[in-house]
Design a protein around this motif. Structure first.
Motif, mmCIF file in Angstrom:
data_model
loop_
_atom_site.group_PDB
_atom_site.id
_atom_site.type_symbol
_atom_site.label_atom_id
_atom_site.label_comp_id
_atom_site.label_asym_id
_atom_site.label_seq_id
_atom_site.Cartn_x
_atom_site.Cartn_y
_atom_site.Cartn_z
ATOM 1 N N ILE A 15 -6.863 4.197 0.761
ATOM 2 C CA ILE A 15 -6.986 3.564 2.076
ATOM 3 C C ILE A 15 -8.385 3.760 2.616
ATOM 4 C CG2 ILE A 15 -6.218 3.695 4.477
ATOM 5 C CD1 ILE A 15 -3.407 4.392 3.317
ATOM 6 N N LYS A 16 -8.943 4.952 2.461
ATOM 7 C CA LYS A 16 -10.284 5.243 2.955
ATOM 8 C C LYS A 16 -11.327 4.376 2.267
ATOM 9 C CE LYS A 16 -13.419 8.945 4.148
ATOM 10 N NZ LYS A 16 -14.055 8.106 5.111
ATOM 11 N N VAL A 17 -11.172 4.140 0.977
ATOM 12 C CA VAL A 17 -12.107 3.271 0.255
ATOM 13 C C VAL A 17 -12.114 1.891 0.896
ATOM 14 C CG1 VAL A 17 -12.531 2.074 -1.932
ATOM 15 C CG2 VAL A 17 -11.996 4.507 -1.934
ATOM 16 N N GLY A 18 -10.933 1.368 1.202
ATOM 17 C CA GLY A 18 -10.844 0.060 1.851
ATOM 18 C C GLY A 18 -11.447 0.059 3.239
ATOM 19 N N GLN A 19 -11.207 1.121 3.995
ATOM 20 C CA GLN A 19 -11.734 1.214 5.350
ATOM 21 C C GLN A 19 -13.248 1.351 5.359
ATOM 22 O OE1 GLN A 19 -9.507 4.595 6.755
ATOM 23 N NE2 GLN A 19 -7.905 3.319 7.627
ATOM 24 N N ASP A 20 -13.791 1.946 4.335
ATOM 25 C CA ASP A 20 -15.233 2.184 4.268
ATOM 26 C C ASP A 20 -15.986 1.031 3.610
ATOM 27 O OD1 ASP A 20 -14.911 4.623 5.487
ATOM 28 O OD2 ASP A 20 -14.946 5.770 3.633
ATOM 29 N N GLN A 21 -15.396 -0.146 3.613
ATOM 30 C CA GLN A 21 -16.038 -1.332 3.042
ATOM 31 C C GLN A 21 -16.263 -1.214 1.544
ATOM 32 O OE1 GLN A 21 -16.306 -3.930 5.115
ATOM 33 N NE2 GLN A 21 -15.515 -2.615 6.710
ATOM 34 N N GLY A 22 -15.443 -0.442 0.877
ATOM 35 C CA GLY A 22 -15.596 -0.253 -0.565
ATOM 36 C C GLY A 22 -15.049 -1.382 -1.399
ATOM 37 N N ILE A 23 -14.252 -2.251 -0.820
ATOM 38 C CA ILE A 23 -13.637 -3.333 -1.594
ATOM 39 C C ILE A 23 -14.615 -4.474 -1.851
ATOM 40 C CG2 ILE A 23 -11.855 -5.132 -1.486
ATOM 41 C CD1 ILE A 23 -10.011 -2.978 -0.318
ATOM 42 N N SER A 49 -5.176 -1.917 -4.895
ATOM 43 C CA SER A 49 -4.199 -2.817 -4.282
ATOM 44 C C SER A 49 -2.824 -2.188 -4.076
ATOM 45 C CB SER A 49 -4.065 -4.098 -5.115
ATOM 46 O OG SER A 49 -3.416 -3.842 -6.349
ATOM 47 N N VAL A 50 -2.705 -0.904 -4.267
ATOM 48 C CA VAL A 50 -1.413 -0.255 -4.040
ATOM 49 C C VAL A 50 -1.076 -0.155 -2.553
ATOM 50 C CG1 VAL A 50 -1.468 1.045 -6.200
ATOM 51 C CG2 VAL A 50 -2.306 2.105 -4.112
ATOM 52 N N THR A 51 -2.070 -0.265 -1.697
ATOM 53 C CA THR A 51 -1.799 -0.209 -0.256
ATOM 54 C C THR A 51 -1.833 -1.616 0.331
ATOM 55 O OG1 THR A 51 -4.088 0.030 0.488
ATOM 56 C CG2 THR A 51 -2.933 2.062 -0.124
ATOM 57 N N THR A 52 -1.008 -1.832 1.329
ATOM 58 C CA THR A 52 -0.960 -3.141 1.992
ATOM 59 C C THR A 52 -2.311 -3.503 2.585
ATOM 60 O OG1 THR A 52 1.386 -2.874 2.483
ATOM 61 C CG2 THR A 52 0.174 -4.452 3.837
ATOM 62 N N GLU A 53 -2.956 -2.528 3.208
ATOM 63 C CA GLU A 53 -4.252 -2.783 3.833
ATOM 64 C C GLU A 53 -5.271 -3.288 2.814
ATOM 65 O OE1 GLU A 53 -2.556 0.079 4.013
ATOM 66 O OE2 GLU A 53 -2.128 0.436 6.123
ATOM 67 N N ASN A 54 -5.283 -2.657 1.654
ATOM 68 C CA ASN A 54 -6.240 -3.056 0.627
ATOM 69 C C ASN A 54 -5.879 -4.397 0.004
ATOM 70 O OD1 ASN A 54 -7.720 -0.779 1.139
ATOM 71 N ND2 ASN A 54 -7.040 0.322 -0.670
ATOM 72 N N LYS A 55 -4.594 -4.699 -0.119
ATOM 73 C CA LYS A 55 -4.170 -6.013 -0.622
ATOM 74 C C LYS A 55 -4.764 -7.110 0.257
ATOM 75 C CE LYS A 55 0.404 -5.033 -2.665
ATOM 76 N NZ LYS A 55 0.254 -3.628 -2.973
ATOM 77 N N ILE A 56 -4.643 -6.908 1.554
ATOM 78 C CA ILE A 56 -5.155 -7.894 2.510
ATOM 79 C C ILE A 56 -6.666 -8.011 2.391
ATOM 80 C CG2 ILE A 56 -5.463 -8.348 4.984
ATOM 81 C CD1 ILE A 56 -2.624 -6.996 5.322
ATOM 82 N N LYS A 57 -7.357 -6.893 2.294
ATOM 83 C CA LYS A 57 -8.826 -6.918 2.222
ATOM 84 C C LYS A 57 -9.329 -7.566 0.937
ATOM 85 C CE LYS A 57 -9.725 -3.257 5.418
ATOM 86 N NZ LYS A 57 -10.486 -2.098 5.767
ATOM 87 N N LEU A 89 -1.035 -7.946 -5.839
ATOM 88 C CA LEU A 89 -1.350 -8.655 -4.597
ATOM 89 C C LEU A 89 -0.191 -9.536 -4.148
ATOM 90 C CD1 LEU A 89 -5.036 -9.730 -5.311
ATOM 91 C CD2 LEU A 89 -4.265 -7.848 -3.847
ATOM 92 N N SER A 90 0.573 -10.059 -5.110
ATOM 93 C CA SER A 90 1.648 -10.999 -4.791
ATOM 94 C C SER A 90 2.852 -10.342 -4.131
ATOM 95 C CB SER A 90 2.091 -11.742 -6.057
ATOM 96 O OG SER A 90 2.851 -10.899 -6.905
#
Length: 104
Positions: A15-23, A49-57, A89-90
């Motif tokens: 989740i932190k990777v996604g929040q830190d613009q890592g995607i 992509s295991v987290t919903t937040e990262n799937k969206i990002k 993602l699906s």
């Protein structure tokens, strides 16, 4: 108990990777002309992509068309990594529609 703590720490890290613009930089690697770089990026996104937040990002950052393009690769490794990520993602209903609309 230790296994659960490690799993929670791992999810928090993703989740932190996604929040830190890592995607976004990882999605950009899908544009590489090197198959191995694309495979590595798709594998990383699959893990993220295991987290919903990262799937969206991943979708918001333009990952879908690039992953779908990888499905058309002659390289089975590229196909496998892209398919795995797209499958993950699906899980989100809105992503299913986006995948179909992108030609996946």
């Amino acid at each position: 108990m230790a296994g659960r703590a490690a799993k929670n720490a791992s999810a928090e890290h993703l989740i932190k990777v996604g929040q830190d613009q890592g995607i976004a930089p990882v999605v950009d690697l899908l544009r590489s002309t090197e198959e191995t770089v694309q495979q590595g990026a798709a594998a990383a996104l699959w893990s993220l992509s295991v987290t919903t937040e990262n799937k969206i990002k991943i979708v918001e950052r333009g990952g879908l068309p690039l992953l779908i393009r990888m499905l058309r690769s002659e390289d089975e490794g590229s196909q496998e990594q892209a398919a795995g990520c797209l499958y993950s993602l699906s899980v989100l209903a809105e992503n299913k529609l986006n995948i179909v609309q992108e030609g996946g």
